[in-house]
Design a protein around this motif. Structure first.
Motif, PDB file in Angstrom:
ATOM      1  N   ASP A 114      -3.183  10.476 -14.575  1.00  0.00           N
ATOM      2  CA  ASP A 114      -3.901   9.572 -15.831  1.00  0.00           C
ATOM      3  C   ASP A 114      -3.745   9.800 -17.019  1.00  0.00           C
ATOM      4  O   ASP A 114      -4.352   9.329 -17.831  1.00  0.00           O
ATOM      5  N   GLY A 139      -2.086   9.843  -7.789  1.00  0.00           N
ATOM      6  CA  GLY A 139      -3.308   9.911  -7.064  1.00  0.00           C
ATOM      7  C   GLY A 139      -3.984   8.515  -6.941  1.00  0.00           C
ATOM      8  O   GLY A 139      -4.656   8.123  -5.899  1.00  0.00           O
ATOM      9  N   PHE A 140      -3.387   7.743  -7.766  1.00  0.00           N
ATOM     10  CA  PHE A 140      -3.888   6.351  -7.954  1.00  0.00           C
ATOM     11  C   PHE A 140      -2.939   5.110  -7.977  1.00  0.00           C
ATOM     12  O   PHE A 140      -2.298   5.181  -8.962  1.00  0.00           O
ATOM     13  N   ASN A 142      -2.748   2.391  -9.311  1.00  0.00           N
ATOM     14  CA  ASN A 142      -2.778   1.613 -10.556  1.00  0.00           C
ATOM     15  C   ASN A 142      -2.171   2.494 -11.472  1.00  0.00           C
ATOM     16  O   ASN A 142      -1.706   1.888 -12.662  1.00  0.00           O
ATOM     17  N   ASN A 143      -1.945   3.716 -11.601  1.00  0.00           N
ATOM     18  CA  ASN A 143      -1.363   4.692 -12.499  1.00  0.00           C
ATOM     19  C   ASN A 143       0.038   4.862 -12.380  1.00  0.00           C
ATOM     20  O   ASN A 143       0.773   5.112 -13.337  1.00  0.00           O
ATOM     21  N   ASP A 164      -2.899   5.522   5.037  1.00  0.00           N
ATOM     22  CA  ASP A 164      -2.787   5.269   3.842  1.00  0.00           C
ATOM     23  C   ASP A 164      -1.347   4.569   3.115  1.00  0.00           C
ATOM     24  O   ASP A 164      -0.514   5.257   3.596  1.00  0.00           O
ATOM     25  N   ARG A 166      -1.121   2.574   0.464  1.00  0.00           N
ATOM     26  CA  ARG A 166      -1.404   2.257  -0.960  1.00  0.00           C
ATOM     27  C   ARG A 166      -0.147   2.320  -1.951  1.00  0.00           C
ATOM     28  O   ARG A 166      -0.077   1.658  -2.773  1.00  0.00           O
ATOM     29  N   GLU A 280     -11.750   2.624   0.305  1.00  0.00           N
ATOM     30  CA  GLU A 280     -10.466   3.373  -0.344  1.00  0.00           C
ATOM     31  C   GLU A 280     -10.672   4.916  -0.557  1.00  0.00           C
ATOM     32  O   GLU A 280     -10.047   5.581  -0.428  1.00  0.00           O
ATOM     33  N   TRP A 281     -11.990   5.047  -0.974  1.00  0.00           N
ATOM     34  CA  TRP A 281     -12.285   6.512  -1.414  1.00  0.00           C
ATOM     35  C   TRP A 281     -12.249   7.300  -0.287  1.00  0.00           C
ATOM     36  O   TRP A 281     -11.735   8.765  -0.437  1.00  0.00           O
ATOM     37  N   HIS A 284      -9.061   9.438  -0.318  1.00  0.00           N
ATOM     38  CA  HIS A 284      -8.914  10.347  -1.565  1.00  0.00           C
ATOM     39  C   HIS A 284      -9.853  11.542  -1.459  1.00  0.00           C
ATOM     40  O   HIS A 284     -10.845  11.441  -1.747  1.00  0.00           O
TER      41      HIS A 284
END
Length: 296
Positions: A114, A139-140, A142-143, A164, A166, A280-281, A284
């Motif tokens: 992030d 981790g995400f 979008n990042n 997963d 993603r 989604e959580w 993670h």
């Protein structure tokens, strides 16, 4: 790639044995080298994992065998100036060098995804000779783009397992620029291997989808862990699969999987085509605790 967070912390939702002793760590490194493992994954914030590794690599004479990947201190504040960020990352790398007993770090990852500005600071450490390569632990999804466009990016680490998917796009982008791709979370910190009785109540919604893969494994006559590990190992877009162990018995079980027959192609396609339907959580682990509190 052997993950070593368990060497410095009692890590993992399914961990029942705690951190291994120093002699056990040495035995694991020897067995791993003999079995074909050549990469180690650690971090500044994995307790004393770096220190344990540094001593064990020296005592076993395996310092030149293993490619060691570490990560910067994950607690470096995001609101520092550019020079303050460089100083903090330099301090983190110098401490990793001391603990790992290395002259230069083969590869250093940002522990969080992030703060893209930290990549510039990490790149300056490569120019100073503290590390040979730079990367990020994602981790995400979008990042990811902010790092994938950075010219210094040499590697990514991302969660990859049968549920997963993603990061598939980020993995393709990384491979297109010849960056290393390391997959972690093959067992979703052990959650994908647990039975319903031992699964925490706030995570039980995963049981139906988990059962699909447990049945696949039973039909093949192999363990769920073997199925999940093979599914990752047989992907052609991954350079290494990170797995963690607490005991040498677990390590040897994984090594046996490495050298066993691959999954049938039709089953591999079924696994590849499967799409997770839950929240989604759940994928993670860092978010599990706050959802546990919300349900209590």
């Amino acid at each position: 790639m052997l993950g070593t967070v368990q060497f410095g912390l009692n890590y993992g939702i399914a961990n029942r044995t705690g951190a291994p002793s120093h002699s056990e760590v040495c035995a694991m490194l020897v067995a791993g080298a003999e079995g074909g493992i050549n990469c180690l994954d650690t971090a500044r914030t994995y307790g004393n994992s770096e220190e344990v590794l540094g001593r064990a690599l020296e005592e076993t004479g395996l310092k030149d065998h293993y490619f060691v990947v570490t990560k910067i201190d994950s607690q470096i504040p995001p609101d520092l100036t550019g020079e303050e960020t460089k100083a903090a990352i330099q301090k983190s790398l110098e401490e990793s060098l001391r603990r790992l007993r290395l002259d230069v770090l083969p590869l250093v990852l940002l522990h969080r995804d992030d703060y893209p500005a930290q990549m510039d600071a990490l790149e300056s450490m490569r120019e100073r000779g503290l590390t040979k390569r730079c990367g990020v632990s994602l981790g995400f999804p979008n990042n990811a783009p902010a790092f994938l466009s950075h010219p210094a990016l040499a590697a990514i680490q991302a969660p990859v397992n049968v549920l997963d998917r993603r990061f598939d796009e980020a993995i393709r982008a990384a491979k297109s620029k010849s960056a290393f791709v390391f997959a972690r979370s093959t067992y979703l910190q052990g959650l994908l291997l647990m039975d319903d009785a031992s699964t925490p109540p706030h995570l039980l919604s995963i049981r139906d989808e988990r059962a699909i893969f447990h049945k696949m494994a039973a039909d093949l006559g192999i363990t769920p862990s073997a199925l999940l590990l093979k599914a990752a190992l047989q992907r052609d877009d991954l350079d290494a699969v990170v797995f963690g162990v607490e005991t040498i018995t677990q390590l040897r079980e994984n090594l046996a999987v490495f050298h066993s027959d691959p999954l049938p192609e039709d089953l591999l396609k079924t696994i590849h085509d499967y799409r997770y339907h839950g929240p989604e959580w759940m994928l993670h682990p860092a978010l599990w605790s706050e959802h546990k509190e919300a349900k209590s």
